[in-house]
Design an enzyme around this catalytic site. Structure first.
Site, PDB file in Angstrom:
ATOM      1  N   THR A 185       0.856  -1.188   0.000  1.00  0.00           N
ATOM      2  CA  THR A 185       0.000   0.000   0.000  1.00  0.00           C
ATOM      3  C   THR A 185       0.890   1.235   0.000  1.00  0.00           C
ATOM      4  OG1 THR A 185       0.004   0.101   2.386  1.00  0.00           O
ATOM      5  CG2 THR A 185      -1.808  -1.097   1.374  1.00  0.00           C
ATOM      6  N   GLU A 328      -6.030  -3.230  -0.835  1.00  0.00           N
ATOM      7  CA  GLU A 328      -6.473  -4.324   0.031  1.00  0.00           C
ATOM      8  C   GLU A 328      -7.645  -5.100  -0.571  1.00  0.00           C
ATOM      9  OE1 GLU A 328      -5.635  -1.323   0.941  1.00  0.00           O
ATOM     10  OE2 GLU A 328      -4.696  -1.258   2.925  1.00  0.00           O
ATOM     11  N   LYS A 436     -13.775  18.643  10.444  1.00  0.00           N
ATOM     12  CA  LYS A 436     -14.869  18.788  11.391  1.00  0.00           C
ATOM     13  C   LYS A 436     -14.929  20.248  11.811  1.00  0.00           C
ATOM     14  CE  LYS A 436     -17.302  15.445  13.741  1.00  0.00           C
ATOM     15  NZ  LYS A 436     -17.431  14.393  14.709  1.00  0.00           N
ATOM     16  N   TRP A 441     -19.478  17.822   9.671  1.00  0.00           N
ATOM     17  CA  TRP A 441     -18.471  17.392   8.700  1.00  0.00           C
ATOM     18  C   TRP A 441     -18.567  18.171   7.400  1.00  0.00           C
ATOM     19  CZ3 TRP A 441     -18.545  11.306   9.072  1.00  0.00           C
ATOM     20  CH2 TRP A 441     -17.811  10.934  10.212  1.00  0.00           C
TER      21      TRP A 441
HETATM   22  P1  AMP Z   1      -4.949   2.525  -3.075  1.00  0.00           P
HETATM   23  O1  AMP Z   1      -4.926   1.388  -2.156  1.00  0.00           O
HETATM   24  O2  AMP Z   1      -3.645   3.229  -3.205  1.00  0.00           O
HETATM   25  O3  AMP Z   1      -5.512   2.154  -4.402  1.00  0.00           O
HETATM   26  O4  AMP Z   1      -5.923   3.609  -2.467  1.00  0.00           O
HETATM   27  C1  AMP Z   1      -7.245   3.302  -2.117  1.00  0.00           C
HETATM   28  C2  AMP Z   1      -7.979   4.542  -1.733  1.00  0.00           C
HETATM   29  O5  AMP Z   1      -8.076   5.440  -2.838  1.00  0.00           O
HETATM   30  C3  AMP Z   1      -9.411   4.310  -1.324  1.00  0.00           C
HETATM   31  O6  AMP Z   1      -9.517   3.837  -0.003  1.00  0.00           O
HETATM   32  C4  AMP Z   1     -10.010   5.692  -1.529  1.00  0.00           C
HETATM   33  O7  AMP Z   1      -9.726   6.544  -0.453  1.00  0.00           O
HETATM   34  C5  AMP Z   1      -9.276   6.192  -2.737  1.00  0.00           C
HETATM   35  N1  AMP Z   1     -10.103   5.979  -3.933  1.00  0.00           N
HETATM   36  C6  AMP Z   1     -10.033   4.967  -4.822  1.00  0.00           C
HETATM   37  N2  AMP Z   1     -10.965   5.128  -5.790  1.00  0.00           N
HETATM   38  C7  AMP Z   1     -11.646   6.259  -5.497  1.00  0.00           C
HETATM   39  C8  AMP Z   1     -12.748   6.954  -6.089  1.00  0.00           C
HETATM   40  N3  AMP Z   1     -13.322   6.540  -7.196  1.00  0.00           N
HETATM   41  N4  AMP Z   1     -13.185   8.073  -5.472  1.00  0.00           N
HETATM   42  C9  AMP Z   1     -12.613   8.533  -4.339  1.00  0.00           C
HETATM   43  N5  AMP Z   1     -11.578   7.925  -3.746  1.00  0.00           N
HETATM   44  C10 AMP Z   1     -11.101   6.799  -4.304  1.00  0.00           C
END
Ligand code: AMP
Length: 538
Positions: A185, A328, A436, A441
């Site tokens: 990650t 994940e 906040k 929010w």
């Molecule tokens: P990663 O594991 O690097 O792919 O990041 C995952 C995170 O990216 C998610 O938990 C979201 O916070 C963000 N994310 C992924 N797709 C979207 C989306 N379509 N809109 C908003 N946030 C997103």
């Protein structure tokens, strides 16, 4: 009583074997580091994957070994996906934008034994070579006669390495739930964490993903999403399953080369993150170009903005499908595919639906809970922590001895969301990014999207900054198209009819660029740290 059906212990290599049998001549097109376009097909990729697997075995590598790639989107990377995992080792994809310290941590934590490296990234590894003693060999992704001078230990070109491989190699039957791929990650705090995918989870995920997007067998796919990040959303698996033509941009992801590739290869479906599409749209806008072949684009990784959606639809007649997921989750969680109801909606109503992150793919369960863990209603308003569960969602992080899920299997995504009565999920924020203000929010994503609609705004980022009276207040960071500051009041006026008055940012700061992490996501914590005392000192 158990069912009488055959036992199934999948090996992802079965996918490329299927593609070889059923779609042998379907093309795999890559832009190489040199800029040259290379054409391969499923038959060749399959045979070369077999060769790679057989050579790895001859060279002493075995099931469970972790072998890494530091590579671009090209046919060779696809071959490694199959050659490495198919023989039972684990394909560990490294991100070339990682900070060297993080790269060292990840390579050592994963215990990588080989790194397959693209020529432009050789200096990255030369600089850290002394700190990654477990790596025995570096395989450079080039022809035999292209191997550059390098201090990398046991460096050999990929083509020389696989040259004498066995074209008729047969893949092993693997253990149930055998590990297949590893991806870390992009964690902004603490050390990155590894997610170890299995052959089974990858196959099921790919099959499910196919049902949740507008994909047809004659689609020609532009794969801008990197193979190093969450297995490129499963495309390397579901592409060959369906025999889709795959087009990979290599190093060149700016607007102009992408546009050329799209037009030349008749791309009908493009996968990417919003920032890449912003570059492409800007290029088209400035050069009066239209994306003539593209029918659909799948956008995820960060929130889709109304301005991007509108430009794709109104200027290019491209349908946008918003998708959400995470490392994940292999990564697909939700997609927003067109429904019959959308056809009867006004443009505004349709856009409002399309901006939501979509509905869960069968197999993924979602729920939203409050701080105490109580499930919240699906009313489109109650926002809380988004929890997920399903067969391609992790149970625990790599090498961790404790589960990453609660006793009922729910994984907390770290996203703050709402669910509505039609099953759509909308992301409001990352839990660590919520603002906040006076006990209420403010969604930084909604505010960013609103600001992004301003014609002079190229990028926007909203961060909650501690405030003596309101707890936190939003601060808006903007990069303009020209790179120069503009009238702050023009932004405030623009936002005034789009968000509630108390959401309006107290401060607007113009920057030349915003901080992005290794996967292109905004690094809000950097801005939060820098401006932490801004309102307190006033
Ligand atoms: P990663 O594991 O690097 O792919 O990041 C995952 C995170 O990216 C998610 O938990 C979201 O916070 C963000 N994310 C992924 N797709 C979207 C989306 N379509 N809109 C908003 N946030 C997103």
């Amino acid at each position: 009583m158990i069912g009488d059906m055959q036992n199934w212990t999948p090996n992802v290599a079965g996918i490329i074997e299927h593609a070889k049998k059923v779609h042998p001549k379907t093309e795999i097109i890559s832009r190489l580091v040199s800029g040259e376009i290379h054409r391969s097909n499923y038959e060749e990729v399959c045979i070369r994957s077999r060769k790679l697997a057989s050579v790895l075995i001859k060279d002493g590598y075995k099931e469970g070994d972790v072998l890494a790639t530091l590579a671009l989107n090209t046919y060779r990377h696809l071959e490694m996906y199959y050659g490495i995992s198919g023989m039972g080792a684990i394909t560990h994809t490294l991100n070339f934008r990682l900070h060297p310290e993080q790269a060292v941590y990840i390579i050592n934590h994963a215990e990588d034994k080989i790194i397959f490296v693209e020529t432009p990234f050789i200096p990255i590894l030369e600089a850290i070579q002394d700190q990654i003693p477990n790596v025995e060999k570096f395989i450079v992704l080039c022809e035999e006669n292209e191997l550059p001078e390098t201090s990398l230990k046991n460096a050999v070109s990929y083509e020389e390495y696989i040259k004498d491989g066995d074209e008729n190699y047969t893949w092993p039957t693997l253990k149930d739930d055998a590990a297949c791929g590893l991806c870390y990650t992009s964690g902004t705090t603490g050390n990155p964490k590894g997610v170890l995918y299995s052959h089974k989870s990858n196959v099921i995920h790919a099959q499910a993903a196919l049902t949740a997007m507008t994909i047809s067998p004659d689609d020609s796919i532009l794969m801008v999403v990197p193979l190093f990040h969450v297995l490129a959303w499963g495309i390397p698996y579901f592409g060959p399953m369906l025999g889709l033509k795959l087009v990979m941009p290599g190093m060149q992801m700016e607007g102009e080369p992408l546009y050329e590739l799209i037009e030349k290869e008749d791309i009908t479906l493009a996968f990417g993150v919003p920032t890449i599409w912003m570059g492409l749209l800007a290029y088209c806008r400035e050069n009066n170009k239209i994306l003539s072949s593209v029918k659909n684009t799948i956008i995820g990784g960060s929130a889709l903005s109304l301005a991007t959606l509108q430009e794709f639809d109104e200027v290019h007649d491209v349908n946008v499908i918003h998708a959400w997921g995470m490392t994940e989750m292999s990564p697909m969680g939700t997609t927003n595919i067109p429904t019959p109801e959308m056809e009867n909606m006004s443009k505004e109503e349709k856009y409002a639906v399309q901006l939501k992150q979509g509905r869960p793919i069968y197999g993924v369960e979602l729920k939203v809970v409050d701080d105490a863990g109580n499930e919240l209603p699906h009313d489109g308003e109650s926002q809380g922590h988004l929890l997920v569960r399903g067969p391609w969602i992790l149970q625990k992080y790599f090498k961790s001895d404790k589960d990453a899920v609660d006793s009922n299997g729910w994984f907390d995504t770290g996203d703050i969301s709402v669910l509505d009565e039609d099953g759509y999920m909308t992301i409001k924020d990352r839990a660590k990014d919520v603002i906040k203000s006076g006990g209420e929010w403010i969604s930084s994503i909604d505010l960013e999207n609103a600001a992004f609609g301003h014609p002079e705004v190229a990028e926007a980022c909203v961060v909650g900054i501690p405030h003596p009276k309101w707890d936190e207040r939003p601060m808006l960071f903007i990069v303009t198209n020209s790179g120069e500051p503009i009238e702050k009041q023009s932004i405030i006026d623009f936002l005034s009819d789009k968000v509630a008055k108390w959401w309006l940012p107290d401060e607007i700061i113009f920057l030349k660029e915003l901080p992005h992490g290794a996967t292109g996501k905004l690094q809000k914590f950097e801005l939060r740290e820098e401006y932490n005392n801004h309102y307190m000192e006033k």
